[in-house]
Design a protein around this motif. Structure first.
Motif, PDB file in Angstrom:
ATOM      1  N   ASN A 156      36.872  60.373  24.947  1.00 27.02           N
ATOM      2  CA  ASN A 156      37.907  60.545  26.166  1.00 27.02           C
ATOM      3  C   ASN A 156      37.128  60.036  27.459  1.00 27.02           C
ATOM      4  O   ASN A 156      35.820  59.752  27.392  1.00 27.02           O
ATOM      5  N   SER A 157      37.798  59.952  28.354  1.00 27.27           N
ATOM      6  CA  SER A 157      37.486  59.595  29.603  1.00 27.27           C
ATOM      7  C   SER A 157      36.154  60.133  30.369  1.00 27.27           C
ATOM      8  O   SER A 157      35.380  59.955  30.980  1.00 27.27           O
ATOM      9  N   LYS A 159      34.400  53.081  24.678  1.00 22.91           N
ATOM     10  CA  LYS A 159      35.439  53.982  23.890  1.00 22.91           C
ATOM     11  C   LYS A 159      35.405  53.473  22.490  1.00 22.91           C
ATOM     12  O   LYS A 159      35.273  54.324  21.460  1.00 22.91           O
ATOM     13  N   GLU A 179      36.014  63.342  19.583  1.00 19.25           N
ATOM     14  CA  GLU A 179      36.752  62.307  20.245  1.00 19.25           C
ATOM     15  C   GLU A 179      36.268  61.570  21.633  1.00 19.25           C
ATOM     16  O   GLU A 179      35.821  62.305  22.279  1.00 19.25           O
TER      17      GLU A 179
END
Length: 72
Positions: A12-13, A36, A10
């Motif tokens: 993510n930030s 992203k 994933e």
């Protein structure tokens, strides 16, 4: 020596922040969102490739379509 491979599942930030530190640049919020989305697509593609499994017994293709050149 056993080597452990970690896959990103994933984006993510924290992944984006890590990329910022590695590249020594700062992304705008728009760039972070676009990055992203693009990285998610890339990871999805690699996950599809990983699902194929071992391909050593499959003969490579020279052309995607099974066509032959006509004899002249």
């Amino acid at each position: 020596m056993v080597q452990t491979v970690t896959f990103i599942t994933e984006v993510n930030s924290s992944v984006i922040e890590h990329l910022e530190r590695l590249a020594l640049i700062k992304f705008s919020q728009e760039e972070k969102e676009r990055l992203k989305k693009e990285l998610s697509k890339i990871i999805e593609f690699f996950n599809q490739l990983r699902e194929l499994g071992e391909l050593k017994d499959i003969e490579p293709l020279f052309h995607v379509l099974d066509i032959e050149s006509p004899l002249r």
